[in-house]
Scaffold this motif. Structure first.
Motif, PDB file in Angstrom:
ATOM      1  N   GLN A  36       0.830  -1.207   0.000  1.00 40.85           N
ATOM      2  CA  GLN A  36       0.000   0.000   0.000  1.00 40.85           C
ATOM      3  C   GLN A  36       0.861   1.252   0.000  1.00 40.85           C
ATOM      4  N   ARG A  37       1.903   1.244   0.819  1.00 38.50           N
ATOM      5  CA  ARG A  37       2.779   2.427   0.876  1.00 38.50           C
ATOM      6  C   ARG A  37       3.530   2.617  -0.445  1.00 38.50           C
ATOM      7  N   GLU A  38       3.916   1.502  -1.087  1.00 42.85           N
ATOM      8  CA  GLU A  38       4.614   1.623  -2.366  1.00 42.85           C
ATOM      9  C   GLU A  38       3.692   2.236  -3.413  1.00 42.85           C
ATOM     10  N   THR A  39       2.425   1.821  -3.399  1.00 43.11           N
ATOM     11  CA  THR A  39       1.452   2.406  -4.327  1.00 43.11           C
ATOM     12  C   THR A  39       1.282   3.895  -4.066  1.00 43.11           C
ATOM     13  N   GLU A  40       1.178   4.251  -2.783  1.00 33.40           N
ATOM     14  CA  GLU A  40       1.033   5.659  -2.420  1.00 33.40           C
ATOM     15  C   GLU A  40       2.273   6.450  -2.821  1.00 33.40           C
ATOM     16  N   ARG A  41       3.445   5.858  -2.645  1.00 34.73           N
ATOM     17  CA  ARG A  41       4.679   6.561  -3.009  1.00 34.73           C
ATOM     18  C   ARG A  41       4.742   6.806  -4.510  1.00 34.73           C
ATOM     19  N   LYS A  42       4.368   5.786  -5.292  1.00 31.52           N
ATOM     20  CA  LYS A  42       4.386   5.949  -6.746  1.00 31.52           C
ATOM     21  C   LYS A  42       3.423   7.060  -7.176  1.00 31.52           C
ATOM     22  N   GLN A  43       2.266   7.110  -6.515  1.00 31.34           N
ATOM     23  CA  GLN A  43       1.316   8.179  -6.832  1.00 31.34           C
ATOM     24  C   GLN A  43       1.893   9.545  -6.481  1.00 31.34           C
ATOM     25  N   LEU A  44       2.519   9.630  -5.297  1.00 34.09           N
ATOM     26  CA  LEU A  44       3.120  10.895  -4.878  1.00 34.09           C
ATOM     27  C   LEU A  44       4.297  11.267  -5.773  1.00 34.09           C
ATOM     28  N   ASP A  45       5.090  10.274  -6.141  1.00 35.57           N
ATOM     29  CA  ASP A  45       6.221  10.534  -7.037  1.00 35.57           C
ATOM     30  C   ASP A  45       5.740  11.086  -8.375  1.00 35.57           C
ATOM     31  N   ALA A  46       4.620  10.534  -8.868  1.00 40.75           N
ATOM     32  CA  ALA A  46       4.079  11.006 -10.143  1.00 40.75           C
ATOM     33  C   ALA A  46       3.616  12.454 -10.028  1.00 40.75           C
ATOM     34  N   ILE A  47       2.987  12.771  -8.887  1.00 41.95           N
ATOM     35  CA  ILE A  47       2.535  14.154  -8.664  1.00 41.95           C
ATOM     36  C   ILE A  47       3.732  15.095  -8.589  1.00 41.95           C
ATOM     37  N   GLN A  48       4.761  14.680  -7.851  1.00 41.75           N
ATOM     38  CA  GLN A  48       5.947  15.521  -7.723  1.00 41.75           C
ATOM     39  C   GLN A  48       6.675  15.667  -9.056  1.00 41.75           C
ATOM     40  N   ALA A  49       6.697  14.588  -9.849  1.00 34.48           N
ATOM     41  CA  ALA A  49       7.336  14.661 -11.169  1.00 34.48           C
ATOM     42  C   ALA A  49       6.606  15.666 -12.055  1.00 34.48           C
ATOM     43  N   GLU A  50       5.277  15.657 -11.961  1.00 32.26           N
ATOM     44  CA  GLU A  50       4.500  16.639 -12.732  1.00 32.26           C
ATOM     45  C   GLU A  50       4.803  18.058 -12.263  1.00 32.26           C
ATOM     46  N   PHE A  51       4.902  18.234 -10.944  1.00 28.67           N
ATOM     47  CA  PHE A  51       5.235  19.560 -10.416  1.00 28.67           C
ATOM     48  C   PHE A  51       6.608  20.012 -10.932  1.00 28.67           C
ATOM     49  N   ARG A  52       7.583  19.088 -10.942  1.00 28.57           N
ATOM     50  CA  ARG A  52       8.924  19.454 -11.413  1.00 28.57           C
ATOM     51  C   ARG A  52       8.911  19.840 -12.889  1.00 28.57           C
ATOM     52  N   THR A  53       8.146  19.102 -13.672  1.00 26.91           N
ATOM     53  CA  THR A  53       8.042  19.412 -15.096  1.00 26.91           C
ATOM     54  C   THR A  53       7.441  20.803 -15.303  1.00 26.91           C
ATOM     55  N   ARG A  54       6.415  21.097 -14.531  1.00 29.43           N
ATOM     56  CA  ARG A  54       5.777  22.416 -14.650  1.00 29.43           C
ATOM     57  C   ARG A  54       6.716  23.522 -14.191  1.00 29.43           C
ATOM     58  N   HIS A  55       7.492  23.250 -13.115  1.00 32.31           N
ATOM     59  CA  HIS A  55       8.472  24.235 -12.646  1.00 32.31           C
ATOM     60  C   HIS A  55       9.494  24.537 -13.737  1.00 32.31           C
ATOM     61  N   LYS A  56       9.996  23.483 -14.367  1.00 31.63           N
ATOM     62  CA  LYS A  56      11.009  23.673 -15.401  1.00 31.63           C
ATOM     63  C   LYS A  56      10.448  24.458 -16.576  1.00 31.63           C
ATOM     64  N   ALA A  57       9.189  24.198 -16.926  1.00 33.62           N
ATOM     65  CA  ALA A  57       8.558  24.927 -18.023  1.00 33.62           C
ATOM     66  C   ALA A  57       8.402  26.404 -17.679  1.00 33.62           C
ATOM     67  N   ILE A  58       8.016  26.661 -16.427  1.00 32.74           N
ATOM     68  CA  ILE A  58       7.833  28.050 -15.983  1.00 32.74           C
ATOM     69  C   ILE A  58       9.167  28.778 -15.922  1.00 32.74           C
ATOM     70  N   ASP A  59      10.214  28.065 -15.478  1.00 31.73           N
ATOM     71  CA  ASP A  59      11.531  28.681 -15.329  1.00 31.73           C
ATOM     72  C   ASP A  59      12.312  28.714 -16.638  1.00 31.73           C
ATOM     73  N   GLY A  60      11.687  28.240 -17.712  1.00 37.30           N
ATOM     74  CA  GLY A  60      12.379  28.233 -18.986  1.00 37.30           C
ATOM     75  C   GLY A  60      13.439  27.165 -19.091  1.00 37.30           C
TER      76      GLY A  60
END
Length: 768
Positions: free
Chosen positions: A636-660
């Motif tokens: 269960q925790r591994e599933t939750e971590r993968k979900q959180l990792d995916a959310i954080q990866a999306e946040f990082r992608t958006r940050h990089k796009a915003i920062d050029g």
């Protein structure tokens, strides 16, 4: 300034700097290759501590703003808070223990009046033994490992939980705590052997720190419980805390100019202060380990391996122009590297990190570019000692801001943002004087004492250092003196207050040196100091910032921490009240263009990728913070971590796009590695800290854009300018108004909110 002591557990684990006690183990028993500085159990109160407690009780019961008797009822409050400070998560003591301690529940008042602190020290000694026992129990669990296929859950926050019923229930609690520690590392990809080594070292280090806790820690914790039981902002400060408080207020100290950090058994150089002896020598570097300290050119070296960080600091600090010798190992060689000896001469070192800073943000919109000046003020500091001695260069928040305003005007800014986010307050005098930089003259704050007498304080010097468009950026961490300034700017209509609801601290404290009350001053006791609430302050409109804080003119979304952080979270906070308004007149009306600015703000942030990303990150933060428990099932925790990792990866992608694409983001560093902060490499910690400083700040950027919009509206409409600029917009160039501010007369310091100063003799004690 918000000056609160954390529960001892959090202090030990999060800061890794406290410690105490020896049992009968020798250095060899502790696994140390060199002697450790440990205390001996049982800890015993000394006569100075008993006297300091008695003096504090006389002051608190007679001269506190809301003086309360030290009786059975107060004893029970102290008792409850003492255990909250020691074991707020209820992970060391059981209901059986609490039944044994119940005999002290209404006796703490008598203990202070009779100068018999054996009861509080008995509890503290038991805390030390229990903390060591629990860590040893956790270490024992590591040998057998855990089954992560169960449906066990772990409660994240136990502040409102019951005490464990007995040892069996306590053992089960610690089994789950240790399981969670193991599971975090396992999810981060660590092997079982690595996990055992990491956690065994973590728990062993904690034991070492606990064994270094001493009588000062016991007394400090008990007196903090008493002081905080009178009101949330009254505090006792032992000699260590009082010295650090003084340094924080004057932003200077006498030493070598190095920030130290504990790393396992060693003291490491975390930072070198610009202009200090350490950095000027060229011989000391970030990451170096300090192994020994010697005084003078030839004094013996004291081995400090295994020492608590504040004891090492005390050896290195010293009077200006005196010599200190350090035995170090270069950080790049590791702790087993070749020892080197460095000789340094102590000097006065200025701590610029907490001083006011400026920058210029250029905003371009619809082909128009404007410069917005930003002044970040972390606290309302002032070197009261240097000022009273006539030092023309004494450190002062107002003087620094006045200088920065002059520089910003030279750079051609058209608006100014004063960033007071997380500014916990400081000097009342500085809050009053700083407001004077932005108004011509008039009242700034009203102060009421315990007798109900109200004094109006304000700016008597005509002229302003800045008369143009102004915004004040605030958040929940904006408190005390910061709320005085923000409220005055708002009440005068002098500028826009933007951000989230502020902290809500509306009381004034003064710092009292307890040594003044020694029966035999020649004995030179070190009783510490009492920071005591003596007044309440009110806005010039008659309202109080107490509990309610300052409501911004334009509100930003919060992170939900108002339920855990702020004056309203204290059970014994003073109530909100109001008095008659002071004699003042608003100089402008922000409502004249606030609706237009809000419309422009709403339209802009709806299309802003950075703003929308901030909202999504806030929502994710709230979701995680609201969890009451977490699963200890691996799948269960591994599933939750993968979900959180995916959310954080999306946040990082958006940050990089915003920062050029220019942001230096370490993808792996964003994930939970299962480590505590002091277990990571110093290099990675410092890198993360630097990246945080460089990260985009959508709230500051948007506030600057709001001010950009305001300037555009003012320039396009002379009638509007007359309404929203001070004094009908007739002052013109603000440079002409800077005739007196920045070269101010220096009256005797008053008491202040939050951070405190040494008061006038007997000013708040009725001549006692």
């Amino acid at each position: 300034m918000i000056f609160r002591f954390r529960p001892l557990l959090a202090l030990l684990i999060a800061l890794s700097v406290t410690s105490t006690a020896t049992l009968a183990q020798s250095a060899a028993d502790l696994g140390a290759s060199k002697p450790r500085k440990v205390s001996e159990l049982p800890l015993q109160p000394d006569t100075n501590e008993a006297s300091a407690a008695l003096i504090s009780a006389h002051l608190l019961t007679r001269f506190h703003y809301d003086a309360q008797p030290l009786d059975d009822a107060m004893s029970q409050k102290i008792y409850a808070l003492y255990f909250k400070l020691l074991d707020g998560e209820k992970v060391f003591f059981t209901q059986e223990d609490m039944a044994k301690f119940a005999k002290y529940k209404d006796q703490f008042g008598n203990a202070i009046w009779n100068k018999d602190l054996s009861g509080p020290f008995d509890i503290f000694n038991q805390y030390i033994l229990r903390a060591i026992d629990r860590m040893n129990y956790a270490r024992g669990l590591l040998k057998q490992g855990f089954d992560f296929n169960t449906n066990d859950t772990y409660a994240i926050d136990r502040k409102k939980a019951d005490w464990p019923k007995d040892k069996a229930e306590l053992d089960d609690l610690w089994r789950k705590r240790t399981m969670n520690d193991w599971l975090r590392l396992k999810l981060a990809g660590k092997t079982d052997d690595d996990i055992r080594k990491t956690l065994d070292k973590r728990y062993s280090n904690y034991i070492d720190r606990v064994k270094q806790l001493d009588g000062q820690d016991a007394f400090q914790t008990f007196m903090t419980a008493y002081a905080n039981s009178t009101d949330p902002h009254t505090d006792y400060m032992g000699p260590r805390a009082a010295e650090n408080f003084d340094i924080s207020m004057k932003l200077s100290l006498e030493g070598i100019g190095a920030v130290l950090q504990q790393r396992d058994d060693y003291t490491a150089i975390r930072e070198l202060v610009p202009g200090g002896p350490a950095i000027k020598s060229g011989k000391l570097h970030v990451g170096d380990y300090v192994l020994g300290v010697g005084q003078g050119e030839s004094g013996p070296l004291t081995d400090v391996v295994g020492w608590r960080i504040d004891d090492v600091v005390n050896l290195i600090r010293g009077k200006k122009d005196t010599t200190v010798r350090l035995e170090i190992v270069p950080g790049d060689q590791g702790t087993d590297g070749k020892h080197e000896s460095i000789t340094l001469v102590r000097k006065k070192v200025t701590i610029e990190e907490q001083a006011a800073k400026k920058k210029v943000i250029e905003i371009t919109d619809a082909g128009v570019t404007r410069k917005i000046g930003v002044i970040e003020l972390p606290m309302f500091y002032s070197d009261f000692g240097a000022r009273s001695e006539g030092d023309k260069n004494f450190k002062s928040a107002t003087r620094d801001v006045a200088k920065l305003l002059g520089e910003l005007k030279t750079e051609g800014v058209q608006g100014v943002v004063i960033d007071l986010r997380n500014n916990g307050g400081g000097s009342l005098y500085e809050a009053n004087e700083l407001t004077g930089l932005f108004i011509d003259k008039g009242p700034v704050v009203q102060v009421r004492d315990a007798r109900g007498q109200v004094q109006v304080q304000g700016d008597d010097d005509p002229g302003m250092s800045w008369s143009g468009p102004l915004a004040v950026l605030v958040n929940r961490g904006t408190a005390s003196a910061s709320e005085i300034f923000s409220a005055a700017i708002q009440d005068y209509g002098r500028g826009l207050v933007i951000g989230t609801q502020t902290f809500g601290k509306g009381t004034v404290q003064t710092l009292i040196d307890l040594n003044r009350f020694a029966a035999d001053p020649d004995s030179k006791p070190d009783y510490g100091a009492l920071k005591m609430t003596v007044q309440e302050f009110f806005r010039i409109n008659g309202g109080s910032t107490q509990l309610r804080g300052v409501t911004p003119d334009m509100q930003y979304p919060g992170n939900g921490d108002d339920k855990e952080f702020g004056e309203s979270t204290y059970d014994n906070a003073l109530p909100w009240t109001q008095i008659a308004p002071a004699d003042y007149k608003p100089v402008a009306d922000m409502k004249a263009y606030l609706p237009q600015l809000e419309q422009m703000h709403d339209a802009r942030v709806a299309k802003s990728p950075a703003w929308q990303l901030m909202l999504d990150e806030l929502a994710q933060y709230k979701k995680l913070a609201d969890r009451a428990s977490i699963s200890l099932n691996y799948d269960q925790r591994e599933t939750e971590r993968k979900q959180l990792d995916a959310i954080q990866a999306e946040f990082r992608t958006r940050h990089k796009a915003i920062d050029g694409g220019t942001a230096d983001v370490d993808d792996e560093a964003q994930l939970d590695d299962g480590l505590n902060p002091n277990e990571r490499s110093l290099k990675s910690e410092l890198k993360e800290q630097e990246e945080a400083k460089k990260a985009p700040d959508p709230q500051l950027q948007e506030t600057s854009h709001v001010l950009f919009d305001a300037i555009g509206l003012i320039d396009a409409n002379p009638k509007l300018a007359a309404e929203v600029l001070p004094y009908g917009g007739k002052l013109g160039d603000s440079a002409s108004m800077a005739s007196t501010n920045g070269a101010m007369a220096l009256p005797t310091p008053m008491t202040e909110p939050g951070a405190s100063q040494a008061p006038k003799p007997a000013s708040s004690t009725g001549g006692k």
